[in-house]
Write a protein that holds these residues in place. Structure first.
Motif, mmCIF file in Angstrom:
data_model
loop_
_atom_site.group_PDB
_atom_site.id
_atom_site.type_symbol
_atom_site.label_atom_id
_atom_site.label_comp_id
_atom_site.label_asym_id
_atom_site.label_seq_id
_atom_site.Cartn_x
_atom_site.Cartn_y
_atom_site.Cartn_z
ATOM 1 N N ALA A 1 5.269 16.572 26.473
ATOM 2 C CA ALA A 1 4.220 17.109 25.605
ATOM 3 C C ALA A 1 4.101 16.169 24.409
ATOM 4 C CB ALA A 1 4.586 18.510 25.142
ATOM 5 N N PRO A 2 2.930 16.120 23.766
ATOM 6 C CA PRO A 2 2.749 15.212 22.627
ATOM 7 C C PRO A 2 3.913 15.308 21.646
ATOM 8 C CG PRO A 2 0.672 16.184 23.197
ATOM 9 C CD PRO A 2 1.705 16.855 24.071
ATOM 10 N N ILE A 3 4.461 14.158 21.274
ATOM 11 C CA ILE A 3 5.709 14.088 20.516
ATOM 12 C C ILE A 3 5.593 14.719 19.126
ATOM 13 C CG2 ILE A 3 5.071 11.709 19.855
ATOM 14 C CD1 ILE A 3 8.121 11.204 19.556
ATOM 15 N N PRO A 4 6.453 15.691 18.826
ATOM 16 C CA PRO A 4 6.458 16.240 17.468
ATOM 17 C C PRO A 4 7.331 15.365 16.564
ATOM 18 C CG PRO A 4 7.874 17.554 18.888
ATOM 19 C CD PRO A 4 7.375 16.391 19.713
ATOM 20 N N PRO A 5 6.787 14.861 15.449
ATOM 21 C CA PRO A 5 7.609 14.059 14.545
ATOM 22 C C PRO A 5 8.815 14.859 14.060
ATOM 23 C CG PRO A 5 5.300 13.922 13.925
ATOM 24 C CD PRO A 5 5.405 14.997 14.970
ATOM 25 N N GLU B 1 0.837 -1.201 0.000
ATOM 26 C CA GLU B 1 0.000 0.000 0.000
ATOM 27 C C GLU B 1 0.875 1.255 0.000
ATOM 28 O OE1 GLU B 1 -3.801 -0.020 1.818
ATOM 29 O OE2 GLU B 1 -3.213 -1.704 3.084
ATOM 30 N N THR B 2 0.357 2.300 -0.617
ATOM 31 C CA THR B 2 1.145 3.536 -0.707
ATOM 32 C C THR B 2 0.349 4.780 -0.305
ATOM 33 O OG1 THR B 2 0.583 3.705 -3.053
ATOM 34 C CG2 THR B 2 2.714 2.697 -2.509
ATOM 35 N N ARG B 3 -0.869 4.606 0.215
ATOM 36 C CA ARG B 3 -1.607 5.774 0.685
ATOM 37 C C ARG B 3 -2.024 5.567 2.128
ATOM 38 N NH1 ARG B 3 0.143 9.692 -1.572
ATOM 39 N NH2 ARG B 3 -1.581 10.999 -0.874
ATOM 40 N N LEU B 4 -1.777 6.578 2.949
ATOM 41 C CA LEU B 4 -2.202 6.483 4.344
ATOM 42 C C LEU B 4 -3.284 7.520 4.615
ATOM 43 C CD1 LEU B 4 -0.754 9.001 6.056
ATOM 44 C CD2 LEU B 4 1.247 7.555 5.728
ATOM 45 N N THR B 5 -4.171 7.186 5.555
ATOM 46 C CA THR B 5 -5.330 8.039 5.825
ATOM 47 C C THR B 5 -5.387 8.546 7.253
ATOM 48 O OG1 THR B 5 -6.719 6.140 6.380
ATOM 49 C CG2 THR B 5 -6.685 6.829 4.069
ATOM 50 N N GLU B 6 -4.541 8.023 8.128
ATOM 51 C CA GLU B 6 -4.553 8.460 9.530
ATOM 52 C C GLU B 6 -3.259 8.010 10.189
ATOM 53 O OE1 GLU B 6 -8.035 7.018 11.538
ATOM 54 O OE2 GLU B 6 -7.589 8.132 13.366
ATOM 55 N N VAL B 7 -2.788 8.815 11.137
ATOM 56 C CA VAL B 7 -1.501 8.534 11.795
ATOM 57 C C VAL B 7 -1.637 8.758 13.305
ATOM 58 C CG1 VAL B 7 0.950 9.177 11.903
ATOM 59 C CG2 VAL B 7 -0.293 9.402 9.732
ATOM 60 N N PHE B 8 -0.978 7.911 14.079
ATOM 61 C CA PHE B 8 -0.931 8.076 15.541
ATOM 62 C C PHE B 8 0.492 7.789 16.009
ATOM 63 C CE2 PHE B 8 -1.519 7.445 19.998
ATOM 64 C CZ PHE B 8 -2.719 8.048 20.350
ATOM 65 N N VAL B 9 1.071 8.709 16.787
ATOM 66 C CA VAL B 9 2.442 8.549 17.282
ATOM 67 C C VAL B 9 2.439 8.779 18.794
ATOM 68 C CG1 VAL B 9 4.868 9.218 16.993
ATOM 69 C CG2 VAL B 9 3.258 9.556 15.102
ATOM 70 N N ILE B 10 3.148 7.913 19.521
ATOM 71 C CA ILE B 10 3.134 8.032 20.985
ATOM 72 C C ILE B 10 4.524 7.803 21.565
ATOM 73 C CG2 ILE B 10 2.479 5.584 21.307
ATOM 74 C CD1 ILE B 10 0.715 6.620 23.694
ATOM 75 N N ALA B 11 4.833 8.576 22.617
ATOM 76 C CA ALA B 11 6.104 8.420 23.333
ATOM 77 C C ALA B 11 5.903 8.892 24.771
ATOM 78 C CB ALA B 11 7.203 9.234 22.656
ATOM 79 N N ASP B 12 6.867 8.562 25.606
ATOM 80 C CA ASP B 12 6.834 8.990 27.005
ATOM 81 C C ASP B 12 7.551 10.331 27.097
ATOM 82 O OD1 ASP B 12 6.833 9.299 29.709
ATOM 83 O OD2 ASP B 12 8.156 7.606 30.142
ATOM 84 N N CYS B 13 6.809 11.405 26.844
ATOM 85 C CA CYS B 13 7.417 12.737 26.811
ATOM 86 C C CYS B 13 6.478 13.742 27.478
ATOM 87 C CB CYS B 13 7.762 13.135 25.374
ATOM 88 S SG CYS B 13 6.507 12.782 24.164
ATOM 89 N N THR C 1 -2.364 12.254 15.052
ATOM 90 C CA THR C 1 -2.524 12.425 16.496
ATOM 91 C C THR C 1 -1.193 12.126 17.172
ATOM 92 O OG1 THR C 1 -4.841 11.784 16.365
ATOM 93 C CG2 THR C 1 -3.816 11.735 18.539
ATOM 94 N N LEU C 2 -0.739 13.098 17.962
ATOM 95 C CA LEU C 2 0.537 13.008 18.669
ATOM 96 C C LEU C 2 0.200 12.842 20.143
ATOM 97 C CD1 LEU C 2 2.105 16.024 16.774
ATOM 98 C CD2 LEU C 2 2.335 13.592 16.220
ATOM 99 N N ALA C 3 0.818 11.851 20.792
ATOM 100 C CA ALA C 3 0.365 11.514 22.138
ATOM 101 C C ALA C 3 1.515 11.281 23.100
ATOM 102 C CB ALA C 3 -0.505 10.266 22.068
ATOM 103 N N GLY D 1 -1.445 10.154 28.595
ATOM 104 C CA GLY D 1 -2.786 10.566 28.171
ATOM 105 C C GLY D 1 -2.887 11.866 27.418
ATOM 106 N N GLY D 2 -1.790 12.613 27.290
ATOM 107 C CA GLY D 2 -1.834 13.853 26.532
ATOM 108 C C GLY D 2 -1.976 13.574 25.038
ATOM 109 N N GLU D 3 -2.748 14.398 24.366
ATOM 110 C CA GLU D 3 -2.916 14.226 22.912
ATOM 111 C C GLU D 3 -3.033 15.575 22.228
ATOM 112 O OE1 GLU D 3 -5.221 9.922 22.537
ATOM 113 O OE2 GLU D 3 -5.962 11.638 21.405
ATOM 114 N N ARG D 4 -2.486 15.649 21.036
ATOM 115 C CA ARG D 4 -2.659 16.828 20.181
ATOM 116 C C ARG D 4 -2.951 16.318 18.783
ATOM 117 N NH1 ARG D 4 0.372 20.696 16.919
ATOM 118 N NH2 ARG D 4 2.367 19.601 17.037
ATOM 119 N N THR D 5 -3.977 16.871 18.170
ATOM 120 C CA THR D 5 -4.317 16.440 16.820
ATOM 121 C C THR D 5 -3.936 17.520 15.831
ATOM 122 O OG1 THR D 5 -6.108 15.041 17.590
ATOM 123 C CG2 THR D 5 -6.205 15.730 15.303
ATOM 124 N N THR D 6 -3.259 17.115 14.768
ATOM 125 C CA THR D 6 -2.848 18.045 13.733
ATOM 126 C C THR D 6 -3.019 17.356 12.377
ATOM 127 O OG1 THR D 6 -1.033 19.484 13.014
ATOM 128 C CG2 THR D 6 -0.403 17.404 14.003
#
Ligand code: THU
Length: 130
Positions: free
Chosen positions: A78-82, A64-76, A101-103, A107-112
Motif C-alpha cells: 500500500a502507498p508508503i506511510p512516512p 532553500e527552507t520551504r517546500l511546496t510538494e512531496v512525493f514518496v515511493i517504495a515497493d510496498c 503523494t505516497l506511492a 502504480g498505487g497512489e494516495r494523496t494527503t
C-alpha cells in the motif's frame, strides 16, 4: 522532470542492504527546484536515514527552507506511510496544506497533506511560556 520520476529514479540509489526496502523521495521547493533523497542504512542500524530526510537535507543544503510538494515511493503493498520522524521533518519546512503523494512502485497512489499526516504537531508555540 516530474516529482514522481525524480523519486522513482533516486529510489534505485537507496542503500538498504539490511531491510531490502528501498525508498525514494522528491520534494519541490518554493523556487520550483526539485530535491531528491533515498534511504541510507548503516550496519549500526539507528544511524540509518530515511529518504524524506535526505531530500530535506539536500533542499536545505541548496539554500532553500520551504517546500511546496512531496512525493514518496517504495515497493510496498500500500502507498508508503512516512515514519513519524519524517512527518515532523516535513512539517518543519512545509505548510499543513502541502500535498504529499505516497506511492507504490506498481502504480498505487494516495494523496494527503502534511497537516493530515501530523495532526497535533509539536511546534514553536509549545515552547512559549510567557
Ligand atoms: N524508510 C524511509 O526511507 N522512509 C519512511 O518514511 C519509512 C521508512 C526507510 C528506513 C529504512 O531504511 C527502511 O525504510 C525500512 O524501515
Amino acid at each position: 522532470m516530474t516529482l514522481k520520476n525524480a523519486a522513482t529514479a533516486v529510489r534505485l540509489n537507496a542503500h538498504a542492504p539490511y531491510s531490502n526496502f528501498k525508498v525514494g523521495a522528491a520534494i519541490r521547493a518554493a523556487s520550483g527546484q526539485i530535491y531528491v533523497g533515498c534511504n541510507v542504512e548503516n550496519v549500526a542500524y539507528p544511524e540509518g536515514t530515511c529518504a524524506e530526510a535526505g531530500a530535506i537535507a539536500a533542499m536545505v543544503a541548496g539554500g532553500e527552507t520551504r517546500l511546496t510538494e512531496v512525493f514518496v515511493i517504495a515497493d510496498c503493498p500500500a502507498p508508503i506511510p512516512p515514519c513519524g520522524g519524517c512527518r515532523q521533518k516535513l512539517a518543519e519546512f512545509g505548510a499543513g496544506d502541502v500535498t504529499v503523494t505516497l506511492a507504490t512502485t506498481d502504480g498505487g497512489e494516495r494523496t494527503t497533506t502534511i497537516g493530515d499526516l501530523l495532526p497535533g504537531k509539536f511546534d514553536a508555540s509549545h515552547m512559549d511560556r510567557s
